[in-house]
Design a protein around this motif. Structure first.
Motif, PDB file in Angstrom:
ATOM      1  N   LYS A 106      53.872  36.823  39.884  1.00  0.00           N
ATOM      2  CA  LYS A 106      52.561  37.472  39.833  1.00  0.00           C
ATOM      3  C   LYS A 106      52.398  38.242  38.520  1.00  0.00           C
ATOM      4  O   LYS A 106      53.300  38.980  38.112  1.00  0.00           O
ATOM      5  CB  LYS A 106      52.388  38.434  41.011  1.00  0.00           C
ATOM      6  CG  LYS A 106      52.608  37.809  42.391  1.00  0.00           C
ATOM      7  CD  LYS A 106      51.564  36.775  42.727  1.00  0.00           C
ATOM      8  CE  LYS A 106      51.611  36.355  44.189  1.00  0.00           C
ATOM      9  NZ  LYS A 106      52.909  35.853  44.639  1.00  0.00           N
ATOM     10  N   ASP A 134      49.343  40.543  36.350  1.00  0.00           N
ATOM     11  CA  ASP A 134      47.989  41.097  36.211  1.00  0.00           C
ATOM     12  C   ASP A 134      47.390  40.625  34.894  1.00  0.00           C
ATOM     13  O   ASP A 134      48.067  40.594  33.863  1.00  0.00           O
ATOM     14  CB  ASP A 134      48.032  42.619  36.240  1.00  0.00           C
ATOM     15  CG  ASP A 134      48.363  43.163  37.616  1.00  0.00           C
ATOM     16  OD1 ASP A 134      48.130  42.447  38.609  1.00  0.00           O
ATOM     17  OD2 ASP A 134      48.884  44.293  37.691  1.00  0.00           O
ATOM     18  N   CYS A 135      46.102  40.255  34.933  1.00  0.00           N
ATOM     19  CA  CYS A 135      45.464  39.687  33.746  1.00  0.00           C
ATOM     20  C   CYS A 135      44.021  40.170  33.646  1.00  0.00           C
ATOM     21  O   CYS A 135      43.307  40.233  34.659  1.00  0.00           O
ATOM     22  CB  CYS A 135      45.515  38.160  33.809  1.00  0.00           C
ATOM     23  SG  CYS A 135      44.784  37.327  32.394  1.00  0.00           S
ATOM     24  N   GLU A 136      43.601  40.474  32.439  1.00  0.00           N
ATOM     25  CA  GLU A 136      42.221  40.891  32.208  1.00  0.00           C
ATOM     26  C   GLU A 136      41.268  39.731  32.487  1.00  0.00           C
ATOM     27  O   GLU A 136      41.510  38.592  32.073  1.00  0.00           O
ATOM     28  CB  GLU A 136      42.064  41.365  30.760  1.00  0.00           C
ATOM     29  CG  GLU A 136      40.681  41.887  30.425  1.00  0.00           C
ATOM     30  CD  GLU A 136      40.576  42.319  28.974  1.00  0.00           C
ATOM     31  OE1 GLU A 136      39.436  42.419  28.466  1.00  0.00           O
ATOM     32  OE2 GLU A 136      41.635  42.537  28.348  1.00  0.00           O
ATOM     33  N   CYS A 151      50.007  37.138  29.009  1.00  0.00           N
ATOM     34  CA  CYS A 151      50.752  37.071  30.270  1.00  0.00           C
ATOM     35  C   CYS A 151      52.180  36.560  30.072  1.00  0.00           C
ATOM     36  O   CYS A 151      52.870  36.225  31.043  1.00  0.00           O
ATOM     37  CB  CYS A 151      50.011  36.197  31.275  1.00  0.00           C
ATOM     38  SG  CYS A 151      48.420  36.873  31.779  1.00  0.00           S
ATOM     39  N   TYR A 180      42.799  35.398  42.373  1.00  0.00           N
ATOM     40  CA  TYR A 180      43.983  34.778  41.774  1.00  0.00           C
ATOM     41  C   TYR A 180      43.655  33.422  41.137  1.00  0.00           C
ATOM     42  O   TYR A 180      42.914  32.612  41.693  1.00  0.00           O
ATOM     43  CB  TYR A 180      45.075  34.585  42.826  1.00  0.00           C
ATOM     44  CG  TYR A 180      45.681  35.880  43.305  1.00  0.00           C
ATOM     45  CD1 TYR A 180      46.616  36.552  42.524  1.00  0.00           C
ATOM     46  CD2 TYR A 180      45.309  36.432  44.528  1.00  0.00           C
ATOM     47  CE1 TYR A 180      47.178  37.754  42.953  1.00  0.00           C
ATOM     48  CE2 TYR A 180      45.867  37.628  44.966  1.00  0.00           C
ATOM     49  CZ  TYR A 180      46.793  38.279  44.172  1.00  0.00           C
ATOM     50  OH  TYR A 180      47.343  39.466  44.602  1.00  0.00           O
ATOM     51  N   ASN A 216      46.520  37.616  38.594  1.00  0.00           N
ATOM     52  CA  ASN A 216      45.612  38.482  39.348  1.00  0.00           C
ATOM     53  C   ASN A 216      44.584  39.034  38.380  1.00  0.00           C
ATOM     54  O   ASN A 216      44.878  39.963  37.590  1.00  0.00           O
ATOM     55  CB  ASN A 216      46.389  39.601  40.019  1.00  0.00           C
ATOM     56  CG  ASN A 216      45.526  40.505  40.861  1.00  0.00           C
ATOM     57  OD1 ASN A 216      44.401  40.116  41.248  1.00  0.00           O
ATOM     58  ND2 ASN A 216      45.998  41.699  41.128  1.00  0.00           N
ATOM     59  N   GLN A 231      41.846  41.164  36.809  1.00  0.00           N
ATOM     60  CA  GLN A 231      41.431  42.552  37.011  1.00  0.00           C
ATOM     61  C   GLN A 231      39.998  42.774  36.577  1.00  0.00           C
ATOM     62  O   GLN A 231      39.577  42.219  35.560  1.00  0.00           O
ATOM     63  CB  GLN A 231      42.352  43.490  36.208  1.00  0.00           C
ATOM     64  CG  GLN A 231      43.838  43.300  36.530  1.00  0.00           C
ATOM     65  CD  GLN A 231      44.208  43.721  37.930  1.00  0.00           C
ATOM     66  OE1 GLN A 231      43.913  44.847  38.332  1.00  0.00           O
ATOM     67  NE2 GLN A 231      44.814  42.830  38.679  1.00  0.00           N
TER      68      GLN A 231
END
Length: 410
Positions: A336, A338-340, A352, A394, A408, A410
């Motif tokens: 997993k 987190d990604c803009e 990432c 996602y 994910n 954001q």
């Protein structure tokens, strides 16, 4: 091969309290019990061998009783590492009901709760009728208690041995239960129960105990609720796909042991898979057999079919062939990140840490090595946003044939 000898071959016998146990298992039809405390709302893979042991004996004509410790759960079986956290009455009741339903559904064993015969016992009765029969020196010499003496042990956990001994006595008197089976860490509790039965019912009373080796990982650590990455038997906590992948990734050094302890495959079938592991380990035939047998036993053919569907879809990159629930299950094992939201693909791969540089990112994209949600993407300026979501927020990025990343947004 007689049953006791097969159990030895499978590595399921750690110790017995009497040489007579072999004859009892091979030639008699007895009632025995296995217990667990409701410290969680599901059993885990570490319990599975014990449950299969009960099933193996049942197939041979013995009668299993599964005890879920509604009373002993309040106390806590002493651990070598320190005091257990006390659970609330509401939590224990919830856990008990979940375990009761789980065991009945999967195995259909007779179930009992030790709270039924202890809840109305007074402290005076407990101390006079049972505490008087336990010598403190004897209790201090039990292995787990010994390990706790330096760091300290509460009277509550110290008394667990007496409370569990009452279970064996009660089941012997009420249900003619003559054997307790448990993990090797339960030896002290089992022998204490036998001592209590002999003191209350006569020195010549015929009762027995049998312990099993604990199931361990390749590094020697045991499977348990306190270990990281617990593999649960409840499909809601560990999906059939997750269980399948966990077992399929078993090390070669452990897979034959797990086949012996966790499946009903015959001696001949396991020996054949052992040979295949030695001669053609890359085919992972033993791991596949292990995963299929356990998942089918726990979750039925439907659960196995779902696990195989997800496995095949990920292998081929056909992610869109999966149902929404299968998609969620597939994502659980993915890394997993987190990604803009709204970045172009080239930047996404770098930010990432999927690619080390924009140049590498462009090479992979132009080389047809990057997929988004199962679709090949050749446009370096493809915008990755929530409109591309696979499930919820996602997005699934596949690099090459095997590496998956769950972004994910954001």
């Amino acid at each position: 091969m007689e049953l006791f000898q097969e159990l030895q071959w499978r590595g399921l016998i750690d110790n017995v309290t009497s040489p007579e146990v072999e004859d009892v298992i091979n030639n008699q039809k007895i009632t025995f019990y296995i217990g667990t405390d409701p410290t969680a709302d599901s059993l885990h893979i570490g319990h599975y061998s014990s449950l299969l042991m009960a099933k193996r004996l049942e197939k041979h004509g013995h009668h299993p009783i599964m005890l879920v410790g509604g009373a002993t759960g309040f106390i806590g079986d002493p651990k070598a590492t320190g005091e257990r956290q006390m659970l609330t009455k509401e939590t224990l009741e919830h856990n008990f009901n979940c375990l009761h339903d789980q065991i009945k559904k999967i195995w259909g064993f007779e179930m009992v709760n030790n709270l039924d015969w202890t809840k109305n016992m007074s402290v005076i009765d407990f101390l006079r009728d049972y505490g008087k029969l336990f010598n403190v020196t004897y209790m201090l010499n039990k292995e787990t208690v010994k390990k706790r003496l330096e760091t300290g042990i509460s009277y509550t956990e110290f008394s667990y041995m007496i409370l569990q001994s009452l279970d064996f006595l009660h089941l012997y008197q009420e249900k003619n239960c003559v054997m307790q089976i448990g993990g090797q860490d339960q030896w002290g509790n089992i022998t204490s129960g036998l001592e209590l039965i002999r003191k209350k019912c006569g020195a010549n009373t015929k009762c027995y105990g049998l312990t099993m080796p604990l199931i361990t990982k390749a590094d020697g650590s045991k499977f348990g609720k306190s270990e990281s990455g617990t593999v649960w038997l409840d499909a809601e906590k560990t999906s059939p796909y997750e269980l399948y992948q966990f077992l399929f990734n078993t090390e070669d050094a452990k897979v034959v042991e797990y086949l012996k302890k966790l499946t009903f495959l015959s001696v001949e079938e396991i020996q054949k898979l052992d040979k295949a592991t030695q001669e053609e380990p890359h085919k992972r035939m033993a791991q596949r057999a292990l995963a299929e047998e356990v998942v089918r036993d726990l979750h039925g053919q439907e659960g196995l079919d779902s696990a195989l569907s997800i496995t095949n879809a990920l292998f081929r990159g056909n992610l869109n062939d999966l149902s929404e629930q299968q998609r969620r299950d597939a994502m659980k094992n993915m890394e997993k990140v987190d990604c803009e939201n709204g970045l172009i693909l080239e930047d996404v791969l770098v930010k990432c840490s999927i690619a080390s540089s924009k140049r590498e990112a462009r090479e992979w994209i132009n080389g047809n090595s990057i997929s988004i949600n199962g679709e090949k993407i050749k446009d370096t300026h493809f915008v990755v946003d929530k409109e591309n979501a696979y499930v919820d927020n996602y997005v699934i990025v596949r690099r090459g044939k095997k590496r998956y990343y769950c972004l994910n947004l954001q």
